[in-house]
Design an enzyme around this catalytic site. Sequence first.
Site, PDB file in Angstrom:
ATOM      1  CD  GLU A   1      44.499  38.286  39.452  1.00 54.91           C
ATOM      2  OE1 GLU A   1      44.740  39.129  38.643  1.00 54.91           O
ATOM      3  OE2 GLU A   1      44.948  37.062  39.219  1.00 54.91           O
TER       4      GLU A   1
ATOM      5  CE  LYS B   1      45.413  39.571  34.706  1.00 54.82           C
ATOM      6  NZ  LYS B   1      45.262  38.889  36.240  1.00 54.82           N
TER       7      LYS B   1
ATOM      8  CG  ASP C   1      51.814  56.646  33.442  1.00 50.11           C
ATOM      9  OD1 ASP C   1      51.010  55.485  33.218  1.00 50.11           O
ATOM     10  OD2 ASP C   1      51.834  57.410  32.536  1.00 50.11           O
TER      11      ASP C   1
ATOM     12  CG  HIS D   1      43.188  31.350  41.704  1.00 46.87           C
ATOM     13  ND1 HIS D   1      42.552  32.713  41.456  1.00 46.87           N
ATOM     14  CD2 HIS D   1      44.451  31.445  41.203  1.00 46.87           C
ATOM     15  CE1 HIS D   1      43.829  33.440  40.803  1.00 46.87           C
ATOM     16  NE2 HIS D   1      44.822  32.481  40.618  1.00 46.87           N
TER      17      HIS D   1
HETATM   18  C1  MEV Z   1      45.951  35.200  36.268  1.00 49.62           C
HETATM   19  O1  MEV Z   1      45.684  36.517  36.745  1.00 49.62           O
HETATM   20  C2  MEV Z   1      47.212  35.166  35.561  1.00 49.62           C
HETATM   21  C3  MEV Z   1      47.605  33.708  34.824  1.00 49.62           C
HETATM   22  O2  MEV Z   1      46.599  33.638  33.863  1.00 49.62           O
HETATM   23  C4  MEV Z   1      48.937  33.823  34.057  1.00 49.62           C
HETATM   24  C5  MEV Z   1      49.348  32.824  33.328  1.00 49.62           C
HETATM   25  O3  MEV Z   1      48.488  32.191  32.542  1.00 49.62           O
HETATM   26  O4  MEV Z   1      50.475  32.657  32.953  1.00 49.62           O
HETATM   27  C6  MEV Z   1      47.783  32.705  35.902  1.00 49.62           C
END
Ligand code: MEV
Length: 418
Positions: free
Chosen positions: A82, A260, A276, A374
């Site tokens: 990513e 995430k 792992d 991004h």
């Molecule tokens: C994107 O890979 C991760 C985010 O969505 C985390 C978040 O929303 O805090 C930007």
Amino acid sequence: MKSNQFSGFHKLTWQQRAAEVQEFSGLTDEEIARITQPGALSNDVADRVIENVIGTYQLPMGVAMNFVINGKEYLIPMVIEEASVVAAASNAAKMARGGGGFHTGYTGNIMISQVQCIGVKNPYFARQKILHHKQEILDIANSRDPILVSITGGAKDLEVRVVESEIGPMVVTHLLVDTGDAMGANAVNTMAEAVASKIEEITGGTVKLRILSNLADHRLASATATWRKEDIGGEEVVDGIIAAYAFAAADPYRAATSNKGVMNGIDPVVIATGNDWRGMEAGVHSYCSRGGRYTSLTRWEKDANGDLTGTIEIPTPVGLVGGGTKVLPGAQMGVKILGVTSAAELAQVIAAVGLAQNFAALRALATDGIQKGHMKLHARNLATVAGATAEQLDVVVAKMIADKMVSVDHAKEILAGM
Ligand code: MEV
């Protein structure tokens, strides 16, 4: 490169970056080639790692800069597909330096191995009986791994729980094993298997599963950091990050995404060091649900100065001995670049990177939104695809963003006009 703060590192060619990392980490030419050369993981080695091998599969390895953890400068190898993640981690670590960088803690290399016992008529009585035979059980477990025992002491303690279930109560014994610098799955599974018949004899029940738990809550790594308000855009940004955190703390839908973002930092280091990542993910998500509801892995507060303080605490079932770490050439180099010498140090670095990554995401979300950064990286990728040279790249990217037209075709048009 003498320091992990390197202005313009991202503007170097990948060969130049690799040379800088080689110098910082003291890698030999042969060692750096194990990550820079395609096919460093041969099919023959891969064939010994998993079953039915037909080839190998590569991912980019980058390095995050600027991290100071407990006063030590690290280069953080990150394996991920990513865009933006490595840049965001580096940026967060840079902004944390003014507050003294990251400080970490660790509860020890203790893994849990579970022994499930069913069909016990009087489970609470059985629980006490198992505890009364603690030393006998630990001795049986330890008889299976004299080498581990000589290094760490091996199985050190027991916990016994009565778990209510759809098929009636179960008596669940936890062996608490110090696995040292290994993640330790094989060692603890072997020990759990070894004590099964003793537990049946004590309880009169039937032992079923004997397997480690990824909810490694005796192997917790924690990290804290302070971001000074003036380093991150002022008190408004501090408040914005806290409001973003409060959303994740209150709402599992938001917590899933916020976490995430934390794992965007953690998994790439876990992978770069041959560990792992499924075990890590399982541990982390189960730990943050322990209160009965899924919530944020991190906590954000404002201190008396109005600065932002962040904390994270996570199970870290990772190691430096055995598994992928020893067999994968990329992982060996990942560990060398990171410069960690123990599982404890690795776990604490992982916690710090997770906290930094969450900071970066929350700051972006609370200010410009995530798409701006991004888009810039996306534009760089597209400009490269369109054939921009290193010298042309910045101009093409700036023009595409100014024109609000980020595409290969537009990059080609800009290049044609240059
Ligand atoms: C994107 O890979 C991760 C985010 O969505 C985390 C978040 O929303 O805090 C930007």
